[in-house]
Write a protein that holds these residues in place. Sequence first.
Motif: not given
Length: 477
Positions: A422-448
């Motif tokens: 996601v670029n700076a100043g940008e909004t990216v719209r994504i369509a999200v659907k889960f098929s399995k119940f559970g707890i999931y992480m969401y995060h920035c993937h710059i590891l630090e």
Amino acid sequence: MVYKDYFFDEPVFDLHDGGYVPLEKTDVPEKPLNIPTLLQPDKIEGNDIYYTVTAQEGETQILPGKKTKTWGFSAPLLGKTVVFKQGVHYHLHLVNKLPEVTTFHWHGLNVTGPIVDGGPHAPVYPGGSRDIDFTLDQPAQTDWLHPHPCPNTARQVWNGLAAEVIVTDQEEAKLPFPRNYGVDDIPIILQDRNYHDNQLDYKADYDMDGTLGKYAVINGTINGIFNVTTQRVRLRILNGSNRREWRLHFNDDHQFTQIASDGGTLPEPVELTKLMITTAERDEVIVDFGDKKPGDVVTLMSDDIPILKFKIGSYSRQDVKLPKCLNVIPKPVVTPDSKIVHTVMSGMDDQVRLDGKLFDMQRIDRKQKIGDTILWDVTNTNDMDKGMIHPFHLHGCQFLVLSRNGKDVYPNEHGWKDVVGVNAGETVRIAVKFSKFGIYMYHCHILEHEDTGMMAQIEAYDPDHEHKFHLISMEEM
Ligand code: C2O
Ligand code: CU
Ligand code: CU
């Protein structure tokens, strides 16, 4: 149509970052590109396949002279490549022979969180092990295995833990793609490192905005060369770097065809001469060397630095034209009253936040019913300096990218994804659907950023099956 740009916004490329460490040309002698070997099953019983994966220490000859102390999955460095077939039931015995706690995260696999997918709630302590099993039910794609212990993911990946995971299925098998592993179907794990007296020193190189190294290290090889023995070669490119974006192109602007993104085969092949890949993304491309003759060398570059050579050998001619339609991806049903939720990535350095907060292992930040398609508007606020790209990742599903600031997505973003830059100043719209119940992480993937706390967790729930999850605390890690 051949695309000749990187698509992303140039002003926020990582090379404008204050702490940017440019790749350097190397005088390390040329070496054959390392091809990780395939992990072999312990046993096969009908539709059940058993594997053991061991997180271990080792030593690797990376530079001339002293070997480098490295970590890997069932290998001294990186890991053996794991192949999963759709429909098979897998039993994995995960062993930790490292001196510290780790986890085994199956990035991109549609398996349940927070335990099977190996996020921070699934620690494996030193000397210990964990057994998981799942039926693989997702299409062919390139995924990966990496550690995810909170907050030491970045250091453990830097030390070497990262393996490619190849998912195969019967649909993809019908397409005219190269798939002879190590011959014309090869992993390309992009990483960058520094060495201090031939050793890694994460602390010395640490940067809160993402640690960078001046050496391009591909599959653990510096200045590698791959001997091409077929006209077409499929590259399963994985950005396994902590931070670096790779801006790939060939020295002669040789054209290539992207056939897949994170979650598998694209709807249509995309012709490119340049490809930018942000952290944790996977892009599969086919390079047709049909215009080259034996002895020619084609060099893969990132910006203006050569990172990998392809030496053309003799090959038997095989002109293949890819079909116009590779895969059918159902359009998500979006209506004016479709539910939209918002997620905000903000800041740099120690100011990074997700929705204004830092990660808390015992806080559920959001809930979503399984089976529902919800639009997520993921915004990167441009609130420090010029800002930077934050690669947004979601566990437990593959999503579709619908728009960038209300406009079309990039031409190679029409397939399933689990990371989107996601670029700076940008909004990216994504369509999200889960098929399995559970707890999931969401995060920035710059590891630090992830380790600093630019991460949150969502419960995907099934109203018919209430389920209580045990969420461990940071102290239990
Ligand atoms: Cu590749 Cu939560 O990670
Ligand atoms: Cu993941
Ligand atoms: Cu970030």
